[in-house]
Write a protein that holds these residues in place. Structure first.
Motif, PDB file in Angstrom:
ATOM      1  N   UNK A  11      -1.342  -9.101  11.765  1.00  0.00           N
ATOM      2  CA  UNK A  11      -2.367  -8.089  11.470  1.00  0.00           C
ATOM      3  C   UNK A  11      -1.733  -6.842  10.841  1.00  0.00           C
ATOM      4  N   UNK A  12      -0.571  -6.463  11.341  1.00  0.00           N
ATOM      5  CA  UNK A  12       0.146  -5.320  10.781  1.00  0.00           C
ATOM      6  C   UNK A  12       0.486  -5.576   9.313  1.00  0.00           C
ATOM      7  N   UNK A  13       0.953  -6.790   9.015  1.00  0.00           N
ATOM      8  CA  UNK A  13       1.309  -7.138   7.639  1.00  0.00           C
ATOM      9  C   UNK A  13       0.079  -7.060   6.729  1.00  0.00           C
ATOM     10  N   UNK A  14      -1.066  -7.500   7.219  1.00  0.00           N
ATOM     11  CA  UNK A  14      -2.302  -7.411   6.449  1.00  0.00           C
ATOM     12  C   UNK A  14      -2.659  -5.956   6.153  1.00  0.00           C
ATOM     13  N   UNK A  15      -2.519  -5.114   7.166  1.00  0.00           N
ATOM     14  CA  UNK A  15      -2.816  -3.684   6.972  1.00  0.00           C
ATOM     15  C   UNK A  15      -1.843  -3.055   5.968  1.00  0.00           C
ATOM     16  N   UNK A  16      -0.575  -3.428   6.053  1.00  0.00           N
ATOM     17  CA  UNK A  16       0.418  -2.874   5.128  1.00  0.00           C
ATOM     18  C   UNK A  16       0.156  -3.332   3.694  1.00  0.00           C
ATOM     19  N   UNK A  17      -0.284  -4.581   3.520  1.00  0.00           N
ATOM     20  CA  UNK A  17      -0.635  -5.048   2.162  1.00  0.00           C
ATOM     21  C   UNK A  17      -1.792  -4.231   1.600  1.00  0.00           C
ATOM     22  N   UNK A  18      -2.757  -3.901   2.461  1.00  0.00           N
ATOM     23  CA  UNK A  18      -3.870  -3.055   2.023  1.00  0.00           C
ATOM     24  C   UNK A  18      -3.357  -1.667   1.632  1.00  0.00           C
ATOM     25  N   UNK A  19      -2.420  -1.147   2.394  1.00  0.00           N
ATOM     26  CA  UNK A  19      -1.850   0.164   2.079  1.00  0.00           C
ATOM     27  C   UNK A  19      -1.141   0.145   0.726  1.00  0.00           C
ATOM     28  N   UNK A  25       1.626   3.215   0.113  1.00  0.00           N
ATOM     29  CA  UNK A  25       3.044   2.913   0.242  1.00  0.00           C
ATOM     30  C   UNK A  25       3.450   2.047  -0.951  1.00  0.00           C
ATOM     31  N   UNK A  26       4.755   2.030  -1.247  1.00  0.00           N
ATOM     32  CA  UNK A  26       5.239   1.305  -2.432  1.00  0.00           C
ATOM     33  C   UNK A  26       5.298  -0.205  -2.204  1.00  0.00           C
ATOM     34  N   UNK A  27       5.729  -0.631  -1.025  1.00  0.00           N
ATOM     35  CA  UNK A  27       5.847  -2.066  -0.772  1.00  0.00           C
ATOM     36  C   UNK A  27       5.752  -2.344   0.724  1.00  0.00           C
ATOM     37  N   UNK A  28       5.536  -3.591   1.042  1.00  0.00           N
ATOM     38  CA  UNK A  28       5.457  -4.010   2.438  1.00  0.00           C
ATOM     39  C   UNK A  28       6.884  -4.213   2.946  1.00  0.00           C
ATOM     40  N   UNK A  29       7.241  -3.525   4.022  1.00  0.00           N
ATOM     41  CA  UNK A  29       8.591  -3.732   4.568  1.00  0.00           C
ATOM     42  C   UNK A  29       8.712  -5.138   5.154  1.00  0.00           C
ATOM     43  N   UNK A  30       9.925  -5.664   5.200  1.00  0.00           N
ATOM     44  CA  UNK A  30      10.089  -7.006   5.775  1.00  0.00           C
ATOM     45  C   UNK A  30       9.699  -7.021   7.254  1.00  0.00           C
TER      46      UNK A  30
END
Length: 185
Positions: A11-19, A25-30
């Motif tokens: 879920x966190x990764x999904x939110x970061x992709x939206x960001x 943000x520039x990119x999704x951290x690993x």
């Protein structure tokens, strides 16, 4: 538990992709998921696997057929809902076969989970059940709702099975039939 942490990380990764899409943000951290132990899937014992279809056979031919599609053919609930008469090939091989190439989710017919078609031989009892049940079905879709319409969700299958599973003291669900099929195979 690792599976809970991994769901949260997903879920966190999904939110970061939206960001990233919104330019926040520039990119999704690993994000590294935790290793989950491979646990044995729940399945019926041999005794339970014999009494469940036997009780269904006495109760209702459609219920019995649904149970055998999961138990003898290893079909997922969406594949059972999407099954058409043309997918059943009685003349294919010594016993006949079901060609599973589509599934149903939220009322939409889609390819199977793995995007692959598979051919499953009919067991003698599944063949016999289908030969008895198919003449009672109007239209092309094999398993219809009580109103005679195509099923739009897995809820009706779960409800049909739940009553009998509760009466017999068995674990609830449609997918447990697939696990039982795989365990016995």
């Amino acid at each position: 538990m690792a599976s809970t942490v991994n769901k949260i990380l997903g879920r966190l990764k999904t939110m970061l992709r939206s960001a990233v899409e919104w330019g926040l943000i520039a990119s999704v951290p690993p994000i590294k998921r935790l290793k989950e132990p491979k646990l044995e899937k729940p399945h019926y014992t041999q005794a339970d696997d014999e009494k469940f279809p036997a009780a269904a056979r006495k109760a209702d031919l459609k219920l019995y057929t649904v149970i055998l599609l999961g138990d003898d053919a290893g079909m997922r609930h969406g594949e059972i809902i999407a099954l058409h008469k043309t997918d059943i090939r009685f003349g294919d091989g010594p016993t006949g076969a079901i060609v599973i190439s589509k599934s149903s989710y939220d009322g939409k017919v889609t390819p199977t989970k793995g995007n692959r078609s598979r051919r499953v031989p009919l067991t003698p009892r599944l063949r016999k059940a289908l030969l008895a049940f198919l003449p009672t079905v109007k239209g092309e879709v094999v398993i219809l709702s009580k109103k005679g319409e195509p099923i739009r969700s897995s809820q009706p299958l779960r409800a049909w099975l739940r009553k009998l599973q509760d009466e017999l003291g068995l674990t609830r669900g449609v997918h447990i039939l697939r696990h039982t099929f795989a365990t016995q195979a």
